[in-house]
Enzyme design. Sequence first.
Site, short mmCIF file in Angstrom:
data_model
loop_
_atom_site.label_atom_id
_atom_site.label_comp_id
_atom_site.label_asym_id
_atom_site.label_seq_id
_atom_site.Cartn_x
_atom_site.Cartn_y
_atom_site.Cartn_z
N CYS A 52 -17.25 -12.75 96.21
CA CYS A 52 -18.22 -13.16 97.23
C CYS A 52 -18.46 -12.12 98.33
O CYS A 52 -19.58 -11.66 98.53
CB CYS A 52 -17.75 -14.46 97.88
SG CYS A 52 -17.59 -15.85 96.74
N ASP A 55 -23.71 -19.85 96.60
CA ASP A 55 -22.42 -19.33 96.17
C ASP A 55 -22.12 -19.66 94.71
O ASP A 55 -22.22 -20.82 94.30
CB ASP A 55 -21.32 -19.93 97.06
CG ASP A 55 -20.21 -18.95 97.35
OD1 ASP A 55 -19.73 -18.30 96.41
OD2 ASP A 55 -19.82 -18.83 98.52
N ASP A 56 -21.77 -18.64 93.92
CA ASP A 56 -21.32 -18.81 92.53
C ASP A 56 -22.40 -19.35 91.60
O ASP A 56 -22.08 -19.98 90.58
CB ASP A 56 -20.10 -19.73 92.47
CG ASP A 56 -18.83 -19.08 92.99
OD1 ASP A 56 -18.93 -18.04 93.65
OD2 ASP A 56 -17.74 -19.61 92.73
N ASP A 115 -24.74 -15.19 94.55
CA ASP A 115 -23.97 -14.00 94.91
C ASP A 115 -23.19 -13.40 93.74
O ASP A 115 -22.71 -12.28 93.82
CB ASP A 115 -23.06 -14.26 96.12
CG ASP A 115 -21.98 -15.29 95.88
OD1 ASP A 115 -22.02 -16.00 94.86
OD2 ASP A 115 -21.08 -15.41 96.75
N HIS A 116 -23.07 -14.11 92.65
CA HIS A 116 -22.52 -13.59 91.39
C HIS A 116 -22.54 -14.71 90.37
O HIS A 116 -22.95 -15.84 90.67
CB HIS A 116 -21.10 -13.04 91.53
CG HIS A 116 -20.21 -13.89 92.36
ND1 HIS A 116 -19.81 -15.15 91.96
CD2 HIS A 116 -19.67 -13.71 93.58
CE1 HIS A 116 -19.06 -15.69 92.89
NE2 HIS A 116 -18.97 -14.84 93.90
N HIS A 122 -19.49 -13.16 104.32
CA HIS A 122 -18.43 -13.81 103.55
C HIS A 122 -17.93 -15.10 104.20
O HIS A 122 -17.63 -16.08 103.51
CB HIS A 122 -17.23 -12.87 103.36
CG HIS A 122 -16.09 -13.53 102.64
ND1 HIS A 122 -16.22 -14.02 101.36
CD2 HIS A 122 -14.82 -13.83 103.02
CE1 HIS A 122 -15.09 -14.57 100.97
NE2 HIS A 122 -14.22 -14.48 101.96
#
Length: 493
Positions: free
Chosen positions: A75, A36-37, A339-340, A134
């Site tokens: 997300c 994540d992130d 995810d980003h 998510h």
Amino acid sequence: MQEKPLFLFCLIFLFAINSYGQKEPRRPNILFIAVDDLRNELGAYEGSQAITPHLDSLAGAGSLFTHHFVQVPTCGASRHAILTGRRPYKPIHLSNRAIEVELSNKPKGTTPESFIHQFKMSGYHTVGIGKIAHSADGLVYGYEEEPSAKKELPHSWSELIFDAGKWKTGWNAFFAYANGENRQSLNKQVKPYEAGNTDDNGYPDGLTTQLAISKLKELKESNKPFLMGVGFFKPHLPFNSPKKYWDLYDRDSIKISDNPNLPENVSKESLNSNGEFNQYALGDEKATVEKSVSDNYAKKLRHAYLAAVSYIDAQVGKLLQHLKETGLDKNTIIVVWGDHGWHLGDQRMWGKHTLFDNALKSTLIIKSPLIDHQQREISTLVESVDIYPTLLEMANIETSSKLDGKSLVPLLNSQPMSKPEVAYSYFKGGISMRTPHYRLTKFFSDEQPVIELYDHTESSEERRNVAAQNPKLVQRLMPLWEKGNTGLYSQPE
């Protein structure tokens, strides 16, 4: 005579003899790790300050993508895109509820709900641990609600497991502090960082690693190929990790963003208000687009983010070591996907939720045992929607699903892709197109300017919107931009 791709030759060596003496292909296992992130913040990436020996080693043995872009910088929507292999076509596809609304309530049909479901339909045993869609544990419920039994992906998983530890629920674990509290239980009266006096299992990602290793031991004894999804929470806010990972860094030597100001000629639509970050009410300072945080606080926050990345690197290292010790590494494709991205004070913003490179560019590593001489570093522009068809080709699985991406297997084999080098992203009333030289964004709003153009031949940091000075260039790029216009903003809410 046309030369066959190396990938096909490698398949020759993946045959076993069954009890009837017939040759059967030994299909590769898949270990899909979602982080994540995680922006391009690994030691293997140029300019990164992160200490990540395990992920760097994986990148050195596999392929490190230096220009991977997600479809949506939030997300749930980003994960909807990678899971379905589709770009956003409806407003809900930009929401963190995209998977819940679009997939969770659908009956089982002949079309798979995700690439995971496609593998399950093709005979794979699929195991989900942590945040792959998510939700923190794959179940549909609100941050402060009791967990439900409803799965986000009702048809994808053979097994869906999670260890919430002392935090008791997935969402509590997602926003966990070392003392067993969480952001919700403390009514957001928390700091956005913590150096916990604990070992790796004192935070949920350590428990996820432990659970994944235990499950891999079981899967080792099975003759059935598997797809395991492991979703790590950090470095998502709060930037919490065991103190030993903070101690890897000398804060005085940490560099803060060299692009801390708002871009010139920027649209208000482009900006992130830092709302997610400012939810952590006990932060040392508030972040605003009117004024940068102090250099000391920026260093502290970067320190916290880097420590969280190193913590996840250690967890991935444990998984990789177990694969090697059991021999599973010889037939397991490994994908590590962020995810980003995330603004760490870049352009005066903290968080994702923008259509700038900082929010859209994320980590992607693919390691395949099927390729003897895998391309080590790949600078070609690729998108998250490309991962679905890539995994299908690697496992020799066909699908009737409509996919927007293209397989990356040619790039892994040092061959060119069959599609233009372009990536499309969507958010906040805008569609953004990235080419090797430019980022062109058009907003569907009345806020001026409607068009933004950033020249990457001039600077990689997107400091200045030069659309007004280059109308002919904008006109030349617009037909390619239009190919990414899915009609998203013409659809009703």
